[in-house]
Design a protein around this motif. Sequence first.
Motif, PDB file in Angstrom:
ATOM      1  N   HIS A 171       0.823  -1.213   0.000  1.00 56.07           N
ATOM      2  CA  HIS A 171       0.000   0.000   0.000  1.00 56.07           C
ATOM      3  C   HIS A 171       0.861   1.268   0.000  1.00 56.07           C
ATOM      4  CE1 HIS A 171      -3.575  -2.405   0.501  1.00 56.07           C
ATOM      5  NE2 HIS A 171      -2.988  -3.035   1.511  1.00 56.07           N
ATOM      6  N   ASP A 172       1.974   1.217  -0.703  1.00 57.52           N
ATOM      7  CA  ASP A 172       2.876   2.369  -0.842  1.00 57.52           C
ATOM      8  C   ASP A 172       2.429   3.153  -2.075  1.00 57.52           C
ATOM      9  OD1 ASP A 172       4.923   4.191  -1.148  1.00 57.52           O
ATOM     10  OD2 ASP A 172       6.537   2.726  -0.831  1.00 57.52           O
ATOM     11  N   LYS A 173       1.575   4.138  -1.866  1.00 54.45           N
ATOM     12  CA  LYS A 173       0.967   4.879  -2.968  1.00 54.45           C
ATOM     13  C   LYS A 173       1.990   5.659  -3.796  1.00 54.45           C
ATOM     14  CE  LYS A 173      -3.531   5.482  -0.763  1.00 54.45           C
ATOM     15  NZ  LYS A 173      -4.322   4.535  -1.474  1.00 54.45           N
ATOM     16  N   LEU A 174       2.942   6.296  -3.130  1.00 49.66           N
ATOM     17  CA  LEU A 174       3.951   7.079  -3.839  1.00 49.66           C
ATOM     18  C   LEU A 174       4.777   6.191  -4.772  1.00 49.66           C
ATOM     19  CD1 LEU A 174       5.565   9.792  -4.170  1.00 49.66           C
ATOM     20  CD2 LEU A 174       7.116   8.849  -2.474  1.00 49.66           C
ATOM     21  N   ARG A 175       5.302   5.111  -4.239  1.00 46.65           N
ATOM     22  CA  ARG A 175       6.155   4.210  -5.019  1.00 46.65           C
ATOM     23  C   ARG A 175       5.361   3.551  -6.152  1.00 46.65           C
ATOM     24  NH1 ARG A 175      10.950   3.005  -3.877  1.00 46.65           N
ATOM     25  NH2 ARG A 175      12.062   1.267  -4.763  1.00 46.65           N
ATOM     26  N   SER A 176       4.146   3.097  -5.848  1.00 49.26           N
ATOM     27  CA  SER A 176       3.359   2.413  -6.881  1.00 49.26           C
ATOM     28  C   SER A 176       2.953   3.371  -8.003  1.00 49.26           C
ATOM     29  CB  SER A 176       2.139   1.723  -6.279  1.00 49.26           C
ATOM     30  OG  SER A 176       1.275   2.644  -5.687  1.00 49.26           O
ATOM     31  N   SER A 177       2.568   4.588  -7.677  1.00 46.83           N
ATOM     32  CA  SER A 177       2.182   5.528  -8.742  1.00 46.83           C
ATOM     33  C   SER A 177       3.392   5.934  -9.579  1.00 46.83           C
ATOM     34  CB  SER A 177       1.491   6.756  -8.160  1.00 46.83           C
ATOM     35  OG  SER A 177       2.394   7.543  -7.421  1.00 46.83           O
ATOM     36  N   THR A 178       4.534   6.116  -8.931  1.00 46.76           N
ATOM     37  CA  THR A 178       5.746   6.482  -9.670  1.00 46.76           C
ATOM     38  C   THR A 178       6.163   5.361 -10.608  1.00 46.76           C
ATOM     39  OG1 THR A 178       6.479   7.840  -7.813  1.00 46.76           O
ATOM     40  CG2 THR A 178       8.140   7.224  -9.421  1.00 46.76           C
ATOM     41  N   LEU A 179       6.144   4.130 -10.120  1.00 47.88           N
ATOM     42  CA  LEU A 179       6.531   2.993 -10.954  1.00 47.88           C
ATOM     43  C   LEU A 179       5.531   2.768 -12.087  1.00 47.88           C
ATOM     44  CD1 LEU A 179       7.869   0.502  -8.273  1.00 47.88           C
ATOM     45  CD2 LEU A 179       9.173   1.958  -9.829  1.00 47.88           C
ATOM     46  N   ARG A 180       4.255   2.996 -11.815  1.00 52.79           N
ATOM     47  CA  ARG A 180       3.243   2.862 -12.880  1.00 52.79           C
ATOM     48  C   ARG A 180       3.508   3.860 -14.002  1.00 52.79           C
ATOM     49  NH1 ARG A 180      -1.416   1.945  -8.871  1.00 52.79           N
ATOM     50  NH2 ARG A 180      -1.892  -0.249  -9.208  1.00 52.79           N
ATOM     51  N   LEU A 181       3.769   5.117 -13.616  1.00 52.49           N
ATOM     52  CA  LEU A 181       4.034   6.143 -14.627  1.00 52.49           C
ATOM     53  C   LEU A 181       5.282   5.813 -15.435  1.00 52.49           C
ATOM     54  CD1 LEU A 181       3.217   9.367 -12.575  1.00 52.49           C
ATOM     55  CD2 LEU A 181       1.974   8.496 -14.555  1.00 52.49           C
ATOM     56  N   THR A 182       6.301   5.298 -14.774  1.00 47.62           N
ATOM     57  CA  THR A 182       7.541   4.953 -15.457  1.00 47.62           C
ATOM     58  C   THR A 182       7.329   3.776 -16.401  1.00 47.62           C
ATOM     59  OG1 THR A 182       8.775   5.751 -13.549  1.00 47.62           O
ATOM     60  CG2 THR A 182       9.961   4.350 -15.097  1.00 47.62           C
ATOM     61  N   LEU A 183       6.626   2.768 -15.953  1.00 46.36           N
ATOM     62  CA  LEU A 183       6.341   1.617 -16.818  1.00 46.36           C
ATOM     63  C   LEU A 183       5.477   2.021 -18.012  1.00 46.36           C
ATOM     64  CD1 LEU A 183       5.861  -1.138 -14.113  1.00 46.36           C
ATOM     65  CD2 LEU A 183       7.579  -1.135 -15.933  1.00 46.36           C
ATOM     66  N   THR A 184       4.581   2.970 -17.804  1.00 46.54           N
ATOM     67  CA  THR A 184       3.773   3.479 -18.914  1.00 46.54           C
ATOM     68  C   THR A 184       4.660   4.190 -19.935  1.00 46.54           C
ATOM     69  OG1 THR A 184       1.851   3.732 -17.480  1.00 46.54           O
ATOM     70  CG2 THR A 184       1.856   5.010 -19.523  1.00 46.54           C
TER      71      THR A 184
ATOM     72  N   LYS B 288      12.434  14.959 -15.395  1.00 43.74           N
ATOM     73  CA  LYS B 288      11.133  15.633 -15.382  1.00 43.74           C
ATOM     74  C   LYS B 288      10.720  15.973 -13.955  1.00 43.74           C
ATOM     75  CE  LYS B 288       9.025  13.423 -19.418  1.00 43.74           C
ATOM     76  NZ  LYS B 288       7.954  12.498 -19.841  1.00 43.74           N
ATOM     77  N   ARG B 289      10.967  15.043 -13.030  1.00 51.32           N
ATOM     78  CA  ARG B 289      10.601  15.272 -11.630  1.00 51.32           C
ATOM     79  C   ARG B 289      11.412  16.413 -11.025  1.00 51.32           C
ATOM     80  NH1 ARG B 289       8.445  11.280 -13.664  1.00 51.32           N
ATOM     81  NH2 ARG B 289       6.845  10.041 -12.663  1.00 51.32           N
ATOM     82  N   ARG B 290      12.715  16.453 -11.327  1.00 48.97           N
ATOM     83  CA  ARG B 290      13.567  17.543 -10.811  1.00 48.97           C
ATOM     84  C   ARG B 290      13.092  18.894 -11.330  1.00 48.97           C
ATOM     85  NH1 ARG B 290      17.669  13.964 -12.021  1.00 48.97           N
ATOM     86  NH2 ARG B 290      18.158  15.041 -13.966  1.00 48.97           N
ATOM     87  N   GLU B 291      12.820  18.959 -12.629  1.00 46.77           N
ATOM     88  CA  GLU B 291      12.372  20.214 -13.230  1.00 46.77           C
ATOM     89  C   GLU B 291      11.019  20.640 -12.674  1.00 46.77           C
ATOM     90  OE1 GLU B 291      12.575  19.281 -17.387  1.00 46.77           O
ATOM     91  OE2 GLU B 291      14.738  19.667 -17.475  1.00 46.77           O
ATOM     92  N   ALA B 292      10.121  19.682 -12.482  1.00 44.31           N
ATOM     93  CA  ALA B 292       8.804  19.999 -11.929  1.00 44.31           C
ATOM     94  C   ALA B 292       8.936  20.500 -10.493  1.00 44.31           C
ATOM     95  CB  ALA B 292       7.898  18.771 -11.983  1.00 44.31           C
ATOM     96  N   ALA B 293       9.835  19.892  -9.722  1.00 37.52           N
ATOM     97  CA  ALA B 293      10.041  20.322  -8.329  1.00 37.52           C
ATOM     98  C   ALA B 293      10.537  21.763  -8.295  1.00 37.52           C
ATOM     99  CB  ALA B 293      11.026  19.394  -7.626  1.00 37.52           C
TER     100      ALA B 293
ATOM    101  N   GLU C 275       7.748  18.798  -2.974  1.00 38.37           N
ATOM    102  CA  GLU C 275       8.221  17.688  -2.144  1.00 38.37           C
ATOM    103  C   GLU C 275       7.806  16.342  -2.732  1.00 38.37           C
ATOM    104  OE1 GLU C 275       6.914  18.333   1.877  1.00 38.37           O
ATOM    105  OE2 GLU C 275       7.968  20.259   1.987  1.00 38.37           O
ATOM    106  N   ARG C 276       6.601  16.268  -3.250  1.00 39.94           N
ATOM    107  CA  ARG C 276       6.136  15.013  -3.874  1.00 39.94           C
ATOM    108  C   ARG C 276       6.982  14.686  -5.101  1.00 39.94           C
ATOM    109  NH1 ARG C 276       2.250  10.991  -4.018  1.00 39.94           N
ATOM    110  NH2 ARG C 276       1.830  10.276  -6.114  1.00 39.94           N
ATOM    111  N   GLU C 277       7.263  15.685  -5.922  1.00 39.44           N
ATOM    112  CA  GLU C 277       8.093  15.460  -7.115  1.00 39.44           C
ATOM    113  C   GLU C 277       9.487  14.985  -6.716  1.00 39.44           C
ATOM    114  OE1 GLU C 277       7.184  15.476 -10.304  1.00 39.44           O
ATOM    115  OE2 GLU C 277       5.157  16.126  -9.880  1.00 39.44           O
ATOM    116  N   ARG C 278      10.052  15.578  -5.676  1.00 38.31           N
ATOM    117  CA  ARG C 278      11.377  15.156  -5.202  1.00 38.31           C
ATOM    118  C   ARG C 278      11.335  13.712  -4.692  1.00 38.31           C
ATOM    119  NH1 ARG C 278      11.402  20.233  -3.014  1.00 38.31           N
ATOM    120  NH2 ARG C 278      12.651  21.695  -4.220  1.00 38.31           N
ATOM    121  N   ALA C 279      10.269  13.369  -3.992  1.00 37.87           N
ATOM    122  CA  ALA C 279      10.120  12.006  -3.475  1.00 37.87           C
ATOM    123  C   ALA C 279      10.017  11.002  -4.626  1.00 37.87           C
ATOM    124  CB  ALA C 279       8.893  11.913  -2.579  1.00 37.87           C
ATOM    125  N   GLU C 280       9.285  11.361  -5.666  1.00 40.35           N
ATOM    126  CA  GLU C 280       9.192  10.494  -6.846  1.00 40.35           C
ATOM    127  C   GLU C 280      10.558  10.357  -7.513  1.00 40.35           C
ATOM    128  OE1 GLU C 280       6.114  11.899  -9.454  1.00 40.35           O
ATOM    129  OE2 GLU C 280       4.518  11.406  -8.043  1.00 40.35           O
ATOM    130  N   GLY C 281      11.315  11.456  -7.555  1.00 38.14           N
ATOM    131  CA  GLY C 281      12.663  11.412  -8.113  1.00 38.14           C
ATOM    132  C   GLY C 281      13.578  10.488  -7.333  1.00 38.14           C
TER     133      GLY C 281
END
Length: 153
Positions: free
Chosen positions: A19-32, A62-67, A80-86
């Motif tokens: 149930h790690d929402k941050l990690r799962s959403s980041t990995l989903r976006l990357t796999l997409t 992209k995450r660094r630039e968005a942050a 902070e969320r963008e940095r965490a995804e990075g």
Amino acid sequence: MTTLKARLHDDLTLAIKAHDKLRSSTLRLTLTAIQKEEVAGTAARELSDVEVEKIIAREAKKRREAAEAFDKGGRTDSAERERAEGEVLADYLPKPLTDAELTELVAAAVAEAKEAGAEGPRAMGAVMKIVNPKVAGRADGGRVAAAVKKLLA
């Protein structure tokens, strides 16, 4: 399936179960993003680990630039969320070069370019051509260019 892509899938499964929402959403976006790259063009193809790594690096950038953009806009929570995804994506990238390692690689490339007859600031292109394959994915292009300019000056 490449080993890096398989690792992303396995980690996604673990993140979903945990149930790690941050990690799962980041990995989903990357796999997409990887999947889009695989089906782009005239025929679908399987990407190599090197190509997958480039896509992950692009997503991290992209995450660094968005942050940075969110910071400028005063939206620190989004930054902070963008940095965490990075940081999640950084786990799948090779260890970045330290300044000392980068300087050492650039100095060797400058010496090699000088042996070939390149001198002064005009040698920038020749040095970059030599050093880029050696630092691929381990240092930002702007950082490499700055190091080359510094040593050529």
